[in-house]
Design a protein around this motif. Structure first.
Motif, short mmCIF file in Angstrom:
data_model
loop_
_atom_site.label_atom_id
_atom_site.label_comp_id
_atom_site.label_asym_id
_atom_site.label_seq_id
_atom_site.Cartn_x
_atom_site.Cartn_y
_atom_site.Cartn_z
N TYR A 121 4.30 78.01 52.15
CA TYR A 121 4.60 79.18 52.37
C TYR A 121 3.96 80.47 53.41
O TYR A 121 3.72 80.75 54.01
N GLU A 122 2.58 79.65 53.63
CA GLU A 122 1.27 80.25 54.51
C GLU A 122 1.78 79.91 55.94
O GLU A 122 1.50 80.63 56.55
N THR A 123 2.29 78.91 55.66
CA THR A 123 2.82 78.17 56.86
C THR A 123 3.81 78.79 58.25
O THR A 123 3.74 79.22 59.22
N MET A 124 4.55 78.87 57.01
CA MET A 124 6.29 79.60 57.73
C MET A 124 5.83 80.88 58.09
O MET A 124 6.22 81.20 58.61
N GLU A 125 4.73 82.01 57.35
CA GLU A 125 4.97 83.41 57.70
C GLU A 125 3.63 83.10 59.38
O GLU A 125 3.89 83.85 59.94
N LEU A 126 3.32 81.80 59.24
CA LEU A 126 2.56 81.91 60.72
C LEU A 126 3.16 81.06 61.64
O LEU A 126 2.75 82.59 62.87
N LEU A 127 4.07 80.92 61.67
CA LEU A 127 5.02 80.64 62.48
C LEU A 127 6.14 81.65 62.63
O LEU A 127 7.14 81.86 63.97
N LYS A 128 6.23 82.60 62.03
CA LYS A 128 7.20 84.04 61.97
C LYS A 128 6.25 84.30 62.71
O LYS A 128 7.15 85.64 63.67
N THR A 129 5.44 84.57 62.70
CA THR A 129 4.51 85.61 64.17
C THR A 129 3.60 85.49 64.66
O THR A 129 2.58 85.05 64.39
N ILE A 130 4.20 84.39 65.83
CA ILE A 130 3.42 83.28 66.65
C ILE A 130 2.59 84.30 67.32
O ILE A 130 2.94 85.93 68.06
N ASP A 131 0.81 83.61 67.37
CA ASP A 131 -0.04 84.55 68.41
C ASP A 131 0.38 84.44 69.75
O ASP A 131 1.02 83.98 70.94
N THR A 132 0.60 86.73 70.26
CA THR A 132 1.74 86.66 71.55
C THR A 132 0.79 86.04 72.70
O THR A 132 1.78 85.70 73.91
N ARG A 133 -0.79 85.78 72.75
CA ARG A 133 -1.03 85.51 73.63
C ARG A 133 -0.17 83.55 74.33
O ARG A 133 -0.14 83.57 74.94
#
Length: 476
Positions: free
Chosen positions: A325-337
């Motif tokens: 779940y945490e990994t999916m959330e991270l990949l849904k909100t890619i760092d804008t940089r």
């Protein structure tokens, strides 16, 4: 790895989420809860809101000065002149100077010529010329009610913050409906897939409906064959290819995803099927598409690998990802940089992933699929790796590539030049005892191969505008 410039890119992860996978209407309202239903109402609204140079009124993909690389006007004009020459001699450039063309696509196609260049790169121009009247024929038909109903429900979900598509029943939504409906009639065995809508919408932002239709046909049949067929077998195969390539590019990210049993289709489906049009900032979307339509699907693989490597490629980043779940959330909100234009393009170009690598992994994935799941049900067309492969597979005639000017301009410079040429010709013919029998016309057709009068002799040289930026018609 390219250097990251902090502070660039988009700021709002919440805005990003609002554009991803929403099933609610995002139509704007007039204050009384009534959605805008016409372009006139839209104009009244947009006059109160700042529209960026790409047509976005708001949302996560609105242009930001910090997220893009600024090109000096004089450099942009030089690039326009070079692209006009390429478009006017397309077959020669593709045959003899393709590497130079690829470099120019990597630098970015000038905005005023992007639509025309995309149509040539994809082979859509040739298809249109070889099937004249086909789109009008499909457009005049009613369409399968099953697909028409689904398409109509999807129209308002495509780039709801762009001025072309924000109005219910506006010209943008009408053209999008026409293009998608025509495709279902062109490929009735395939029908309509929701991921085709953003692809068609991006094309419509740069070209008229007929051209967008042929561009969509080429992307679905040549660049991403099988992606939009029932069962999504092609996208699953490419997910396995992506995962195999990730092991070489970022072993740490590969181990993490494997540990948590994260099937690639969980995180890469929208990336690949929409060609990142719903994921990246708009300036980055355009740069990725410039390269994608020139070099093929390897660009889409490279973008996916760059994002996975940047988000999951270090121990510090993985500390916050203790599960699926945490990994999916991270990949849904890619760092804008990591999605900022300059950084992303440099990383894409540096990543050593070739067509050969993709085809090698494709064969391995097909073999594993047959061993574990049996025969593939989708018999898609072979994938073409970019513009050169498409042109080589179906060589066009000179007539297919010929450009037809859409505007006739009364040019004082051209008139003066024609008069001087006529006088010199007359003098020469008199010396040779010949009679001039063909008068020179006064009106000059400004063909793409004749940019020099505009570039050198007019006040436009001192302007901050590009050759066509004062006109919103980008497909002249």
């Amino acid at each position: 790895m390219a250097k990251i410039e902090p502070g660039n890119g988009r700021k709002s992860a919440e805005s990003h989420k609002s554009l991803r996978g929403t099933t609610e209407s995002l139509a704007l309202t007039d204050g009384e809860g009534n959605p805008f239903g016409s372009d006139s109402e839209l104009n009244a609204y947009t006059s109160e809101r700042q529209t960026d140079k790409y047509g976005f009124i708001g949302g996560a993909q609105q242009y930001s000065e910090h997220s893009a690389e600024n090109i000096p006007p004089e450099v942009l004009r030089q690039r326009e002149a070079k692209w006009l020459d390429m478009l006017n001699n397309w077959d020669k450039w593709m045959a003899k100077r393709h590497k130079k063309m690829k470099l120019r696509c990597q630098k970015g196609i000038p905005p005023s010529l992007r639509g025309r260049a995309w149509l040539y790169l994809s082979g859509g121009k040739v298809k249109r010329e070889q099937h004249k009247g086909k789109f009008e024929e499909l457009d005049s038909q009613a369409g399968d009610p099953k697909w028409v109903d689904v398409i109509e429900r999807d129209l308002h979900r495509q780039f709801p913050f762009h001025e072309m598509f924000v109005a219910r029943g506006g010209h943008g939504q009408q053209d999008l409906y026409r293009v998608l409906k025509a495709y279902t009639l062109h490929r009735p065995e395939e029908g309509y897939c929701q991921a085709q809508a953003p692809i068609a919408a991006v094309l419509l932002m740069h070209m008229p409906a007929e051209d967008a239709f042929w561009g969509l046909v080429q992307i679905c049949e040549k660049y991403l064959p099988g992606y939009y067929s029932a069962g999504l077998e092609a996208i699953q195969l490419d997910g396995e290819i992506l995962f195999a390539l990730l092991k070489r590019v970022s072993p740490l990210a590969h181990r993490h995803l494997k540990k948590h049993k994260m099937d690639p289709i969980l995180y890469m489906t929208e990336w690949f099927m929409c060609a990142f049009s719903r994921t990246l900032p708009w300036v980055s979307v355009l740069r990725v598409w410039d390269m994608f339509l020139c070099e093929g699907v390897k660009i889409i693989f490279r973008v996916g690998l760059v994002l996975l490597k940047c988000m999951l490629g270090s121990q510090d980043k993985l500390k916050t990802c203790q599960g699926q779940y945490e990994t999916m959330e991270l990949l849904k909100t890619i760092d804008t940089r990591y999605m900022q234009e300059g950084f992303l393009v440099r990383e894409i170009l540096e990543l050593p992933v070739s067509e050969r690598d993709i085809e090698k992994e494709h064969l391995a994935s097909v073999r594993r699929w047959k061993e574990t799941r049996g025969e593939l049900h989708c018999k898609s067309l072979p994938r073409m790796h970019g513009a050169k492969a498409i042109m080589a597979a179906e060589p066009p005639s000179r007539q297919d590539l010929r450009q037809n000017p859409t505007i006739i301009v009364e040019s004082p410079l051209a008139t003066k030049s024609n008069g001087e040429d006529k006088e010199r010709k007359k003098t020469k013919e008199e010396k040779n005892g010949k009679k001039n029998s063909s008068p020179t016309p006064v009106a000059a057709y400004l063909e793409p191969s004749e940019p020099s009068p505009l570039l050198k002799d007019t006040a436009l040289l001192g302007s901050n505008q590009s050759l066509s930026s004062t006109e919103h018609d980008t497909y002249l």
